[in-house]
Design a protein around this motif. Structure first.
Motif, PDB file in Angstrom:
ATOM      1  N   GLY A   3       0.826  -1.198   0.000  1.00  0.00           N
ATOM      2  CA  GLY A   3       0.000   0.000   0.000  1.00  0.00           C
ATOM      3  C   GLY A   3       0.860   1.247   0.000  1.00  0.00           C
ATOM      4  N   SER A   4       0.226   2.396   0.224  1.00  0.00           N
ATOM      5  CA  SER A   4       0.961   3.657   0.154  1.00  0.00           C
ATOM      6  C   SER A   4       2.019   3.765   1.242  1.00  0.00           C
ATOM      7  CB  SER A   4      -0.009   4.838   0.265  1.00  0.00           C
ATOM      8  OG  SER A   4      -0.617   4.874   1.541  1.00  0.00           O
ATOM      9  N   SER A   5       1.755   3.180   2.389  1.00  0.00           N
ATOM     10  CA  SER A   5       2.739   3.193   3.471  1.00  0.00           C
ATOM     11  C   SER A   5       2.555   1.957   4.347  1.00  0.00           C
ATOM     12  CB  SER A   5       2.586   4.460   4.318  1.00  0.00           C
ATOM     13  OG  SER A   5       1.276   4.578   4.818  1.00  0.00           O
ATOM     14  N   SER A   6       2.223   0.845   3.714  1.00  0.00           N
ATOM     15  CA  SER A   6       1.913  -0.359   4.477  1.00  0.00           C
ATOM     16  C   SER A   6       2.065  -1.601   3.601  1.00  0.00           C
ATOM     17  CB  SER A   6       0.474  -0.284   5.012  1.00  0.00           C
ATOM     18  OG  SER A   6      -0.435  -0.013   3.945  1.00  0.00           O
ATOM     19  N   ASN A   7       2.297  -2.733   4.253  1.00  0.00           N
ATOM     20  CA  ASN A   7       2.271  -4.018   3.558  1.00  0.00           C
ATOM     21  C   ASN A   7       0.819  -4.499   3.462  1.00  0.00           C
ATOM     22  OD1 ASN A   7       5.153  -4.371   5.385  1.00  0.00           O
ATOM     23  ND2 ASN A   7       5.246  -4.685   3.184  1.00  0.00           N
ATOM     24  N   ILE A   8       0.574  -5.475   2.602  1.00  0.00           N
ATOM     25  CA  ILE A   8      -0.808  -5.914   2.386  1.00  0.00           C
ATOM     26  C   ILE A   8      -0.911  -7.433   2.488  1.00  0.00           C
ATOM     27  CG2 ILE A   8      -0.590  -6.078  -0.148  1.00  0.00           C
ATOM     28  CD1 ILE A   8      -3.481  -4.822  -0.232  1.00  0.00           C
TER      29      ILE A   8
END
Length: 361
Positions: free
Chosen positions: A242-247
């Motif tokens: 994601g923009s600042s995260s894992n998914i």
């Protein structure tokens, strides 16, 4: 309250010179927390802003001119027993060292990193700048609970030509923080932008990486979405982060999948913790490529992970006008279980059998 520049007054700073690091703690201008809370908005803004300036550091540098810098994000969380503890700072320290070396600057030792984080939080807490545990946070699984956010970052020496940093600073600032994502619908969209390319810096928590993320996230917000998700740069069909995260995706088959690490994906500390927690409850958990087609055909639940995001369920994902709704738009059982377990450990509600929490006070 998400991220803010309302930083606490004690700041850590280290400088690399002559093959060694020198350290200092700076106590910026402040009043007591109670006095600051009673200040007028204008006066507080001036005081808060003053804590964000350093007169003895260069304005023109490889960091300000070319984005040559890296950073970390980690939290100290108020404990149910009244204490304060940091979540897995050793892992952030290792990643920060690797990031600095990946940018060909001197690496900041992980043991110094952990000690500096603990001491910075402790000194601020000693002045009264810290959150305290509230039982009401348990009602929504700590989704809006307070914590201390730590932002360690590198800053280069002065320079204007395209070059590398040989004598960087490392600074650690701390701020109060609560929920990162705003309330409401947790819908995500696949962005057409490319976050990272093979042989690049996607695996480094480099400042420059987040320019694309910021642009893509703003476009998502304008489209009515909470989050954006990136695909790979080569085939344009595999999820990355994601923009600042894992998914993560939980499939109908019972398999929990997160994209495998490589040089385009950031190795998240929350990501690795969730993988471990899922395997502890015998959930088949895989780190592998996962395509848009597979998720749209078999996706049952979806969530993103990160220091700021924690474990945030995603209710739907849109790609090229097509939309998949996970678990009828409700938080899935596995997503909730992993979120509640992680938050329970972090806030001292559940026993920390893994030794993840480092006590501050």
């Amino acid at each position: 309250m998400g991220f803010s520049l309302d930083s606490y007054p004690v700041v850590y700073r280290a400088k690399y010179a002559g093959k060694a690091w020198s350290e200092e703690y700076l106590e910026k201008s402040h009043k007591t927390p109670e006095e600051e809370a009673g200040m007028s908005e204008g006066d507080y803004a001036k005081l808060s802003e003053s804590r964000n300036f350093y007169d003895d550091m260069p304005l023109v540098s490889y960091t300000t001119q070319y984005g040559l810098g890296c950073f970390e994000g980690l939290k100290a969380l108020p404990q149910k027993d009244g204490g304060l503890a940091i979540f897995r700072p050793d892992r952030n320290g290792e990643r920060f060292f690797n990031s600095m070396e990946g940018l060909m600057m001197p690496g900041f030792p992980a043991d110094m990193f952990v000690k500096a984080c603990v001491e910075t939080v402790k000194r601020n807490a000693g002045l009264g700048f810290r959150p305290h545990y509230k039982s009401e946070w348990e009602k929504d699984s700590f989704m809006n609970a307070d914590s201390v956010y730590m932002r360690p970052f590198s800053y280069s020496e002065g320079g204007v030509g395209v070059s590398l940093s040989k004598a960087p600073w490392v600074i650690i600032v701390t701020t109060p923080v609560s929920s990162y994502f705003s309330g409401g619908k947790s819908e995500a969209v696949v962005t057409e932008r490319i976050r990272a390319t093979p042989k690049g810096t996607g695996w480094i928590k480099a400042a420059s990486n987040y320019v694309i993320s910021a642009l893509a996230r703003e476009e998502a917000h304008k489209g009515g979405f909470m989050e954006c998700v990136f695909l790979d740069a080569t085939d344009r069909k595999y999820f990355e982060e994601g923009s600042s995260s894992n998914i993560f995706f939980y499939l109908k088959s019972g398999e929990l999948v997160t994209p495998e690490l490589g040089d385009t994906i950031l190795p998240g500390i929350t990501r690795s913790s969730i993988i471990e927690l899922a395997r502890d409850i015998n959930v088949k958990t895989s780190e592998r490529k996962i395509s848009v087609d597979e998720v749209f055909a078999d996706g049952a639940e979806c969530f993103v992970t990160g220091t700021a995001a924690g474990v945030t369920p995603i209710e739907s994902l849109t790609y090229n006008g097509k939309k998949i709704v996970f678990n009828n738009g409700k938080v899935g059982d596995l997503s909730a279980k992993l979120r509640d377990t992680l938050k329970g450990i972090q806030y001292g509600v559940l026993e920390d059998t893994k030794g993840w929490m480092v006590k501050v006070v």
